[in-house]
Structures are given as structure tokens and as C-alpha cells.
Design an enzyme around this catalytic site. Structure first.
Site, PDB file in Angstrom:
ATOM      1  N   THR A   1       1.063  -1.435  -0.146  1.00 51.46           N
ATOM      2  CA  THR A   1       0.008   0.593   0.168  1.00 51.46           C
ATOM      3  C   THR A   1       0.618   1.147   0.129  1.00 51.46           C
ATOM      4  O   THR A   1       2.096   1.542   0.484  1.00 51.46           O
ATOM      5  CB  THR A   1      -0.871   0.472   0.673  1.00 51.46           C
TER       6      THR A   1
ATOM      7  N   ASN B   1      -0.072   3.700   1.116  1.00 47.44           N
ATOM      8  CA  ASN B   1      -1.204   4.791   2.311  1.00 47.44           C
ATOM      9  C   ASN B   1      -0.611   3.613   4.104  1.00 47.44           C
ATOM     10  O   ASN B   1      -1.025   2.923   4.356  1.00 47.44           O
ATOM     11  CB  ASN B   1      -2.778   4.056   2.077  1.00 47.44           C
TER      12      ASN B   1
ATOM     13  N   LYS C   1      -2.917   2.265   6.795  1.00 45.63           N
ATOM     14  CA  LYS C   1      -3.790   1.280   6.914  1.00 45.63           C
ATOM     15  C   LYS C   1      -2.767   0.575   7.804  1.00 45.63           C
ATOM     16  O   LYS C   1      -3.198  -0.512   8.420  1.00 45.63           O
ATOM     17  CB  LYS C   1      -3.561   0.692   5.515  1.00 45.63           C
TER      18      LYS C   1
ATOM     19  N   ASP D   1      -8.783  -2.961  -0.853  1.00 42.66           N
ATOM     20  CA  ASP D   1      -9.178  -1.350  -1.310  1.00 42.66           C
ATOM     21  C   ASP D   1      -9.953  -0.659  -0.458  1.00 42.66           C
ATOM     22  O   ASP D   1     -10.655  -2.433   0.123  1.00 42.66           O
ATOM     23  CB  ASP D   1      -9.194  -2.450  -3.225  1.00 42.66           C
TER      24      ASP D   1
ATOM     25  N   PHE E   1      -6.906   9.372   8.292  1.00 39.14           N
ATOM     26  CA  PHE E   1      -6.719   9.991   7.837  1.00 39.14           C
ATOM     27  C   PHE E   1      -7.653   9.876   7.107  1.00 39.14           C
ATOM     28  O   PHE E   1      -8.785   9.600   6.763  1.00 39.14           O
ATOM     29  CB  PHE E   1      -5.031   8.757   7.117  1.00 39.14           C
ATOM     30  N   GLY E   2      -7.592  10.362   5.808  1.00 38.77           N
ATOM     31  CA  GLY E   2      -8.434  10.404   4.484  1.00 38.77           C
ATOM     32  C   GLY E   2     -10.111  10.486   4.449  1.00 38.77           C
ATOM     33  O   GLY E   2      -9.747  11.809   5.186  1.00 38.77           O
TER      34      GLY E   2
ATOM     35  N   HIS F   1     -14.969  -1.143   9.283  1.00 44.58           N
ATOM     36  CA  HIS F   1     -15.187  -1.626   7.634  1.00 44.58           C
ATOM     37  C   HIS F   1     -13.898  -2.517   7.843  1.00 44.58           C
ATOM     38  O   HIS F   1     -13.000  -3.304   7.899  1.00 44.58           O
ATOM     39  CB  HIS F   1     -14.958  -0.465   6.575  1.00 44.58           C
TER      40      HIS F   1
HETATM   41  P1  ITT Z   1      -3.319   2.236  -1.735  1.00 47.71           P
HETATM   42  O1  ITT Z   1      -4.403   2.515  -2.943  1.00 47.71           O
HETATM   43  O2  ITT Z   1      -2.044   2.579  -1.806  1.00 47.71           O
HETATM   44  O3  ITT Z   1      -3.986   1.183  -0.552  1.00 47.71           O
HETATM   45  P2  ITT Z   1      -4.823   4.607  -1.188  1.00 47.71           P
HETATM   46  O4  ITT Z   1      -4.803   5.487  -0.013  1.00 47.71           O
HETATM   47  O5  ITT Z   1      -5.320   4.698  -2.292  1.00 47.71           O
HETATM   48  O6  ITT Z   1      -3.523   3.561  -0.420  1.00 47.71           O
HETATM   49  P3  ITT Z   1      -7.654   3.243  -1.139  1.00 47.71           P
HETATM   50  O7  ITT Z   1      -8.245   3.247  -3.188  1.00 47.71           O
HETATM   51  O8  ITT Z   1      -8.478   1.623  -0.430  1.00 47.71           O
HETATM   52  O9  ITT Z   1      -6.650   3.537  -0.584  1.00 47.71           O
HETATM   53  O10 ITT Z   1      -8.575   4.537  -0.406  1.00 47.71           O
HETATM   54  C1  ITT Z   1     -10.029   5.037  -1.470  1.00 47.71           C
HETATM   55  C2  ITT Z   1      -9.762   6.442  -0.950  1.00 47.71           C
HETATM   56  O11 ITT Z   1     -10.247   5.703   0.569  1.00 47.71           O
HETATM   57  C3  ITT Z   1      -8.247   7.125  -0.321  1.00 47.71           C
HETATM   58  O12 ITT Z   1      -9.262   8.125  -0.163  1.00 47.71           O
HETATM   59  C4  ITT Z   1      -8.615   6.796   1.331  1.00 47.71           C
HETATM   60  O13 ITT Z   1      -7.424   8.066   1.849  1.00 47.71           O
HETATM   61  C5  ITT Z   1      -9.668   6.563   1.615  1.00 47.71           C
HETATM   62  N1  ITT Z   1      -9.815   5.472   2.739  1.00 47.71           N
HETATM   63  C6  ITT Z   1      -9.087   4.311   2.387  1.00 47.71           C
HETATM   64  N2  ITT Z   1      -9.790   3.497   3.838  1.00 47.71           N
HETATM   65  C7  ITT Z   1     -10.315   4.810   4.806  1.00 47.71           C
HETATM   66  C8  ITT Z   1      -9.645   4.485   6.098  1.00 47.71           C
HETATM   67  O14 ITT Z   1      -9.782   3.896   7.541  1.00 47.71           O
HETATM   68  N3  ITT Z   1     -10.999   6.119   6.508  1.00 47.71           N
HETATM   69  C9  ITT Z   1     -10.637   7.351   5.766  1.00 47.71           C
HETATM   70  N4  ITT Z   1     -10.857   7.423   4.742  1.00 47.71           N
HETATM   71  C10 ITT Z   1     -10.138   6.008   4.210  1.00 47.71           C
END
Ligand code: ITT
Length: 213
Positions: free
Chosen positions: A6, A8, A11, A60, A169-170, A195
Site C-alpha cells: 500500500t 498508505n 492502513k 481496497d 486519515f482520508g 470496515h
Molecule cells: P493504496 O491503494 O495504496 O492502499 P489508498 O489510500 O489509495 O492507498 P484506497 O484506494 O483503498 O487506498 O482508498 C480509497 C480512499 O479512501 C483514499 O482516499 C483513502 O484515503 C480513503 N480511505 C481508505 N480507508 C479509509 C479509512 O479507514 N478512513 C478514511 N478514509 C479512508
């Protein structure tokens, strides 16, 4: 040790509670275009396994907003970086249904087959389906000889709110569950309901049962 593929680090931090020490491999695998997180994760796990040459997991995830018919869903990453979470919150009108779900699919691949029902079994789906079976028409990227992938899913309901909290995050600041945003929770509290926590707990149980790690 398991390799979590990843870009991120958030995660990986959350996964450590379930999997002990996890090594992050910062590799941006190809995210196939599609509506199904399982298909995207399974394809990514195969590519990541070929790249890493050792057991890998990929995750994902996506935010599915009811008022937007599930958008941004598989496009959550693109929307976060190009639109921003504050504007996602602003897009929900006061009169809208603010309900949403966060979904995660964790895909495991170690290049070997699995006993329980063969390859690509999906753990935790309401009726267990196979990834290859569920998406045979769509998953044209799965070819004979591809290593099997085991899929674990987690979902949590919530509400889209004005951003609150500094943690996580995110989308965490705009995703509220039981009155608290994920960004207001510490990692342990978020994992207990999230989740990702649900998917990782299933993966952890399966790794123990099969004596893999
Ligand atoms: P990788 O694909 O490299 O693992 P990514 O951050 O792009 O990293 P995803 O495509 O799975 O991962 O994530 C989709 C979006 O959702 C992305 O903007 C993340 O920051 C967000 N995200 C994923 N899990 C989250 C969480 O637990 N809480 C808040 N935002 C999350």
C-alpha cells in the site's frame, strides 16, 4: 512476516493490531477500472505478489454515500485528492440522506492454493461467493495459472458530517459512527468498529486457522 502492499501508512498502522508486525511495501499496483472493490483488490494482490515474491495483502477501500448512489465508492482515492473531503461533505445538501458506508476488501495472496473450497473464496459476504464466480463476466484479468486470492470484507454504516477530529486519515473527519467521527477515535476505537477492523479480524482468524503466519 506479512507484507502489506500500500502507499498508505495509515492502513498499515491499523493492521498492526491484528497482524502483529507488518511490513509496508510502498508499491502502487494497478487499480483496474471497475465497480467492485473485490475485483480491484484481487487483481492488485496478484500483481503485488508477483512484484514482492512473498505473501502479500492489499486493501481496497471506499466511501459509499447513499445520497450519491454509492459515489465515490471505488473512485474515493481520486475524489479525495482532486475534490477533497470538505467538498464531499458540502455536496450533501441539508435535506439529503446523509447515510453512508465505508467498505474494505482485504485480499491475500501467497502464490498457493487454499483448502476451503478452492481459490478466491470470499470471506464474510452475506452468501459466500467466489471472486471468480461473482465477477466472471467482468474479471477478464483473471487467467488460468493466476495464483488464487483470498478475500475478506468489512463494512461499517455511518453518516457524512462536517469535518471533526484530528486523528486517522482520508475521510475519517467527515465519517461519523455512533455520534463520533473516525478522526475523533484513536486507532483501537476505530478498529473496534471500522470496515478495515472487521476485514482484518477475519483475515487474522483465517491466518491462525490455516497456520499461515
Ligand atoms: P493504496 O491503494 O495504496 O492502499 P489508498 O489510500 O489509495 O492507498 P484506497 O484506494 O483503498 O487506498 O482508498 C480509497 C480512499 O479512501 C483514499 O482516499 C483513502 O484515503 C480513503 N480511505 C481508505 N480507508 C479509509 C479509512 O479507514 N478512513 C478514511 N478514509 C479512508
Amino acid at each position: 512476516m506479512l507484507t502489506f502492499v500500500t502507499t498508505n501508512p495509515g492502513k498499515v498502522h491499523e493492521a498492526e493490531e491484528y497482524l502483529g508486525s507488518v511490513e509496508q511495501f510502498d508499491f502502487d499496483y494497478t487499480e483496474v477500472q471497475g465497480e467492485d472493490l473485490g475485483t480491484i483488490a484481487a487483481h492488485g494482490a496478484r500483481e503485488a505478489y508477483r512484484e514482492a515474491g512473498e505473501p502479500v495483502i492489499v486493501d481496497d477501500s471506499g466511501l459509499f454515500v447513499d445520497a450519491f448512489d454509492g459515489f465515490p465508492g471505488p473512485y474515493s482515492s481520486y475524489v479525495e485528492s482532486h475534490v477533497g473531503i470538505e467538498r464531499v461533505w458540502r455536496l450533501t445538501e441539508p435535506e439529503d440522506d446523509h447515510g453512508a458506508k465505508f467498505r474494505t476488501v482485504v485480499a491475500y495472496c501467497d502464490g498457493e492454493g487454499f483448502d476451503a473450497g478452492g481459490a478466491d473464496r470470499r470471506e464474510g459476504a452475506p452468501n459466500e461467493r467466489t471472486v471468480s464466480g461473482a465477477s466472471r463476466a467482468r474479471a477478464d484479468s483473471v487467467r488460468d495459472g493466476d495464483p488464487p486470492v483470498k478475500i475478506f470484507e468489512g463494512v461499517v454504516p455511518g453518516t457524512i458530517v462536517e469535518p471533526r477530529g484530528d486523528g486517522g486519515f482520508g475521510y475519517d473527519p467527515i465519517f461519523e459512527h455512533d455520534g463520533t467521527t473516525f478522526a475523533e477515535m484513536d486507532t483501537e476505537e476505530k478498529n473496534a468498529v471500522s470496515h478495515r477492523g472487521r476485514a482484518l479480524a477475519k483475515l487474522g482468524d483465517w491466518l491462525d486457522e490455516t497456520g499461515r503466519v
